[in-house]
Structures are given as C-alpha cells and as structure tokens.
Write a protein that holds these residues in place. Structure first.
Motif, PDB file in Angstrom:
ATOM      1  N   ILE A  31       0.853  -1.190   0.000  1.00 37.90           N
ATOM      2  CA  ILE A  31       0.000   0.000   0.000  1.00 37.90           C
ATOM      3  C   ILE A  31       0.888   1.239   0.000  1.00 37.90           C
ATOM      4  N   GLN A  32       0.354   2.292  -0.622  1.00 38.17           N
ATOM      5  CA  GLN A  32       1.124   3.523  -0.725  1.00 38.17           C
ATOM      6  C   GLN A  32       0.522   4.579   0.194  1.00 38.17           C
ATOM      7  N   LEU A  33       1.409   5.309   0.824  1.00 36.67           N
ATOM      8  CA  LEU A  33       0.946   6.377   1.718  1.00 36.67           C
ATOM      9  C   LEU A  33       1.700   7.666   1.446  1.00 36.67           C
ATOM     10  N   ASN A  34       0.988   8.770   1.592  1.00 34.93           N
ATOM     11  CA  ASN A  34       1.599  10.092   1.573  1.00 34.93           C
ATOM     12  C   ASN A  34       1.393  10.684   2.945  1.00 34.93           C
ATOM     13  N   ILE A  35       2.455  10.888   3.677  1.00 39.47           N
ATOM     14  CA  ILE A  35       2.286  11.298   5.073  1.00 39.47           C
ATOM     15  C   ILE A  35       2.866  12.691   5.308  1.00 39.47           C
ATOM     16  N   TYR A  36       2.101  13.482   6.013  1.00 37.68           N
ATOM     17  CA  TYR A  36       2.495  14.843   6.378  1.00 37.68           C
ATOM     18  C   TYR A  36       3.681  14.785   7.326  1.00 37.68           C
ATOM     19  N   ARG A  37       4.752  15.481   6.969  1.00 40.88           N
ATOM     20  CA  ARG A  37       5.932  15.522   7.825  1.00 40.88           C
ATOM     21  C   ARG A  37       6.249  16.957   8.199  1.00 40.88           C
ATOM     22  N   PHE A  38       6.541  17.161   9.437  1.00 41.18           N
ATOM     23  CA  PHE A  38       7.000  18.486   9.865  1.00 41.18           C
ATOM     24  C   PHE A  38       7.740  18.346  11.182  1.00 41.18           C
ATOM     25  N   ASN A  39       9.003  18.711  11.157  1.00 38.19           N
ATOM     26  CA  ASN A  39       9.791  18.739  12.381  1.00 38.19           C
ATOM     27  C   ASN A  39      10.264  20.167  12.582  1.00 38.19           C
ATOM     28  N   PRO A  40       9.667  20.881  13.517  1.00 40.97           N
ATOM     29  CA  PRO A  40       9.958  22.316  13.647  1.00 40.97           C
ATOM     30  C   PRO A  40      11.439  22.600  13.901  1.00 40.97           C
ATOM     31  N   GLU A  41      12.187  21.595  14.352  1.00 44.07           N
ATOM     32  CA  GLU A  41      13.609  21.832  14.608  1.00 44.07           C
ATOM     33  C   GLU A  41      14.418  21.935  13.314  1.00 44.07           C
ATOM     34  N   ASN A  42      13.981  21.212  12.276  1.00 45.38           N
ATOM     35  CA  ASN A  42      14.757  21.214  11.035  1.00 45.38           C
ATOM     36  C   ASN A  42      14.020  21.811   9.837  1.00 45.38           C
ATOM     37  N   ASP A  43      12.676  21.664   9.812  1.00 45.34           N
ATOM     38  CA  ASP A  43      11.942  22.030   8.602  1.00 45.34           C
ATOM     39  C   ASP A  43      11.396  23.444   8.712  1.00 45.34           C
ATOM     40  N   SER A  44      11.545  24.191   7.597  1.00 46.65           N
ATOM     41  CA  SER A  44      10.949  25.522   7.613  1.00 46.65           C
ATOM     42  C   SER A  44       9.462  25.416   7.294  1.00 46.65           C
ATOM     43  N   LYS A  45       9.081  24.397   6.517  1.00 46.90           N
ATOM     44  CA  LYS A  45       7.647  24.179   6.320  1.00 46.90           C
ATOM     45  C   LYS A  45       7.343  22.700   6.119  1.00 46.90           C
ATOM     46  N   PRO A  46       6.084  22.322   6.303  1.00 48.65           N
ATOM     47  CA  PRO A  46       5.715  20.908   6.202  1.00 48.65           C
ATOM     48  C   PRO A  46       5.784  20.391   4.764  1.00 48.65           C
ATOM     49  N   TYR A  47       5.941  19.102   4.618  1.00 46.42           N
ATOM     50  CA  TYR A  47       5.917  18.485   3.287  1.00 46.42           C
ATOM     51  C   TYR A  47       5.288  17.107   3.408  1.00 46.42           C
ATOM     52  N   MET A  48       4.930  16.511   2.265  1.00 39.20           N
ATOM     53  CA  MET A  48       4.336  15.174   2.267  1.00 39.20           C
ATOM     54  C   MET A  48       5.425  14.175   1.871  1.00 39.20           C
ATOM     55  N   GLN A  49       5.508  13.077   2.608  1.00 36.16           N
ATOM     56  CA  GLN A  49       6.515  12.067   2.283  1.00 36.16           C
ATOM     57  C   GLN A  49       5.838  10.772   1.855  1.00 36.16           C
ATOM     58  N   TYR A  50       6.397  10.181   0.826  1.00 36.30           N
ATOM     59  CA  TYR A  50       5.805   8.977   0.241  1.00 36.30           C
ATOM     60  C   TYR A  50       6.408   7.711   0.848  1.00 36.30           C
ATOM     61  N   TYR A  51       5.582   6.750   1.197  1.00 35.28           N
ATOM     62  CA  TYR A  51       6.064   5.463   1.728  1.00 35.28           C
ATOM     63  C   TYR A  51       5.294   4.333   1.059  1.00 35.28           C
ATOM     64  N   GLU A  52       5.950   3.183   0.977  1.00 30.43           N
ATOM     65  CA  GLU A  52       5.250   1.979   0.526  1.00 30.43           C
ATOM     66  C   GLU A  52       5.433   0.899   1.574  1.00 30.43           C
ATOM     67  N   VAL A  53       4.349   0.263   1.917  1.00 30.62           N
ATOM     68  CA  VAL A  53       4.374  -0.727   2.986  1.00 30.62           C
ATOM     69  C   VAL A  53       3.750  -2.016   2.472  1.00 30.62           C
ATOM     70  N   ALA A  54       4.331  -3.139   2.859  1.00 30.22           N
ATOM     71  CA  ALA A  54       3.754  -4.430   2.449  1.00 30.22           C
ATOM     72  C   ALA A  54       2.503  -4.719   3.277  1.00 30.22           C
ATOM     73  N   ILE A  55       1.507  -5.300   2.633  1.00 27.12           N
ATOM     74  CA  ILE A  55       0.331  -5.732   3.387  1.00 27.12           C
ATOM     75  C   ILE A  55       0.717  -6.985   4.161  1.00 27.12           C
TER      76      ILE A  55
END
Ligand code: SF4
Ligand code: SF4
Ligand code: FES
Lengths: 120, 234
Positions: B3-27
């Motif tokens: 399955i494919q996921l797009n997950i919101y990522r934001f780490n205020p310590e390193n990121d100036s703004k949030p972004y979406m990160q793509y992952y693939e996971v086995a069922i």
C-alpha cells in the motif's frame, strides 16, 4: 503558540437568540407564502387596485403584515448577527452588529409606519 | 501486495515548512489496519516518523488523524478500501508539534471547563451512589466517547471560534453529566453553558457525527442541552 483567553464563564445570551430565531422562522413559514400568493394573483390581474388597498387596509391583514415584518427583521438581524459572530473576529464585530441592528430597526419602523398610516 | 501512503511531515527543529513524504508498505495480514502500516514504517523504515498511539484498538483515543480528508482513528481503520496513496495528515485546526502529533492543550482545557466529574452535594451513602439500569441506559451514546478529538477538529464552528466554542466532543461530555442521574450540579452546568459562543455556535453542520469513529452523535447531544436550557426558561 496560539494564546487562548481565560474561561470567563457564560454570558447567558445564546438561548434568547436561538429561540427568537426559531419562533420567527415559524411565523415566516406561515405568513411569507401569502405574499407570494398575493403577488401571483396580482400578476394574473385577479385583483383591482381598489380591492388590493381594501385588503391591505383590513385590520386582520394589518396585524398579519405587522407580524410578518417583525419576524422578518428579527430573523434577518439574528441571522446576520450569527454570521458576524462566526466570521468577524476583531473589534469590528460589535460595530458591525450595531450597524445591522440600526439598519434593521429603521427598516422595520419605516415599513410598520407604512402599514399603519395607510388609508387611515 | 503493497500500500502507498503520503504522510504529512513536519519537524519544527529542522523544517521551515511541512511536506508530504511517500512510503510503501507491504500488506502484512488480512484486515490490516492503518496503524499497522504506520508502525511498520516507524519500526522498520523510518524511525523519525512521529505519531501518537497506545491501545491499538480504538479505546485510548490517541491516534486521531486526518485520513484521506476524513478524521478517524488509524488503529481501527482498515487499509483495505482506502483510496491510494492514502493521504495522512494531522487533525485539522490544531497546532502541529511534529508530524502527526498535534497540541491538544486547549482541547483538554475546554474539557476541564465543563468539570467532567460527578458533582453531588447530598451526603455520601454508605456504599455507593446507585443507578438503576434505566438511568444507566441514559448514558449510552455518551460514555463511549474516548475524547479522540476527531469530531471537534472537523467542526467548522470550532475552526472559526474554537477559542470560545466548546466543540462537539466537550459538549457531548457536558451532556453526559447533565444526563447522569447521580449528578446534582445540572443547574450550574447549564449556567456555564448558556452562551452564544460556548454552546450556540453549533449550527448543526453534522460534520462531527460523520467524523466520530465510535459512531456517536454529538449534534444530538448539543440539541439536548439546548432543549434543557429552553425547558428551564419556559
Ligand atoms: S453539528 Fe455542531 S458541533 Fe457538530 S460539526 Fe456541526 S457545528 Fe460542529
Ligand atoms: S464524540 Fe466521537 S469523535 Fe468526538 S471525541 Fe468522542 S469518540 Fe472522538
Ligand atoms: S491507538 Fe488507542 S484509539 Fe487508536
């Protein structure tokens, strides 16, 4: 960080607005269709000008007309007030609500004076 | 099968703004839940992905998130049937602490404001304050609430006026205590709620009911409070 205010308790204001909004809605639902019926009849030439004035002059119609205008202004005022409360978040809120209130009040006074000054 | 996921990522310590990160996971198994996929990512692929969870079975209320635009609990949402790539975002309208973790301070502060505990002034009975089965049934549809916040963060009225509007979750709880046969503070509770902002900002938009993963109906509870206030007045 968003700063939130302290809990200042309740203003005991919401219930009357909510209640008036519903009562006025019922009155509007009962009376407003007759306005359209009347306009329809007039459009079909089913009523002479004389007959129309006589109808508007009768006490029952004047009372219904008064109720309709009161319900309409109250309903519109509360509706606008709720919208202002929802979307306006600065000191403008109170000013805008005051302006709407004065506007609606003047409209109601003007229209009611037309109803009751009529014919005489 | 993955399955494919797009997950919101934001780490205020390193990121100036949030972004979406793509992952693939086995069922991994039949009936796999979204939380299983998140755990797989966290444990086996990317330890920096941050989210809350505890019970894993829809009881603790900690993994509320926005799943393909709808709020829900990751642990009881089956991945099967979700449109892919699954878009995962933090609950709307709350401040993001990191990734899918939001700041619930204000939400629980509002909860505290309704005093969500039994208030009784009559002398404590020797054993316990009893409740008949019928009185207990009154609490059905309210006691199941796990304060996950899915409803409140889906409510437009809370988005616009959340500083003062209590929101559906808290109002459902307020109603729960109003309905409790053992509680003796109904008057004060109603006094505290009769306010154009705290309660009457609800315009019956019903987003809350659609969002609730426990299939509760906060709108109905809010209407019940309004009716109690009306009855008290008339
Ligand atoms: S019904 Fe009321 S509480 Fe629920 S989403 Fe709509 S406005 Fe919010
Ligand atoms: S009413 Fe439902 S959505 Fe809202 S906090 Fe309770 S369990 Fe969560
Ligand atoms: S992990 Fe407890 S409700 Fe989802």
């Amino acid at each position: 960080m968003v700063k939130y205010g302290k809990d200042l308790g309740a203003a005991h204001s919401g219930l009357s607005d909510w209640y008036l909004q519903r009562v006025s809605a019922v009155i509007l639902a009962l009376l407003l269709p007759w306005v359209f019926v009347l306009l329809w009849v007039l459009a079909l030439d089913g009523l002479s000008q004389q007959a129309l004035f006589a109808l508007l002059d009768s006490l029952a119609v004047r009372i219904a007309h008064t109720l309709l205008i009161l319900a309409l202004t109250i309903h519109a005022y509360i509706g606008l007030k709720v919208m202002i409360e929802d979307y306006v978040h600065t000191g403008m809120r109170v000013l805008l609500m005051g302006m709407v209130m004065v506007g609606m009040g003047l409209f109601a006074i003007w229209w009611l004076s037309l109803i009751w000054a009529w014919g005489g | 099968m993955t399955i494919q996921l797009n997950i919101y990522r934001f780490n205020p310590e390193n990121d100036s703004k949030p972004y979406m990160q793509y992952y693939e996971v086995a069922i991994s198994k039949k009936g796999m839940k979204l939380l299983d996929a998140l755990n797989d990512i966290k444990w086996n692929m990317d330890g920096t992905l941050t989210f809350r969870r505890s019970c894993g079975e829809g009881v603790c209320g900690s993994d509320g998130m926005n799943i393909n635009g709808v709020n829900g609990l990751a642990c009881i949402t089956p991945v099967e049937g979700l449109k892919q790539p699954i878009q995962l975002r933090p609950l709307p309208s709350m401040n993001v602490i990191r990734d899918l973790v939001v700041d619930t301070t204000h939400f629980f502060d509002q909860y505290r404001q309704i005093k969500p505990w039994l208030q009784a002034y009559t002398p404590t009975p020797e054993h316990e304050r009893l409740q008949s089965p019928e009185e207990r049934v009154e609490l059905d549809g309210a006691y199941e609430c796990i304060m996950c916040g899915c409803c409140t963060t889906s409510c437009p009225s809370w988005w616009w006026n959340g500083d003062r509007f209590m929101g559906p979750a808290v109002l459902l709880q307020a109603d729960r205590w109003l309905k409790d046969s053992r509680d003796e503070a109904a008057g004060e509770r109603l006094d505290q709620l009769e306010d154009a902002f705290k309660l009457y900002r609800c315009h019956q938009i019903m987003n809350c009911m659609e969002a609730c993963p426990k299939e509760l109906n906060p709108t109905q509870a809010i209407n019940h409070i309004k009716r109690m206030l009306l009855n008290r007045q008339s």
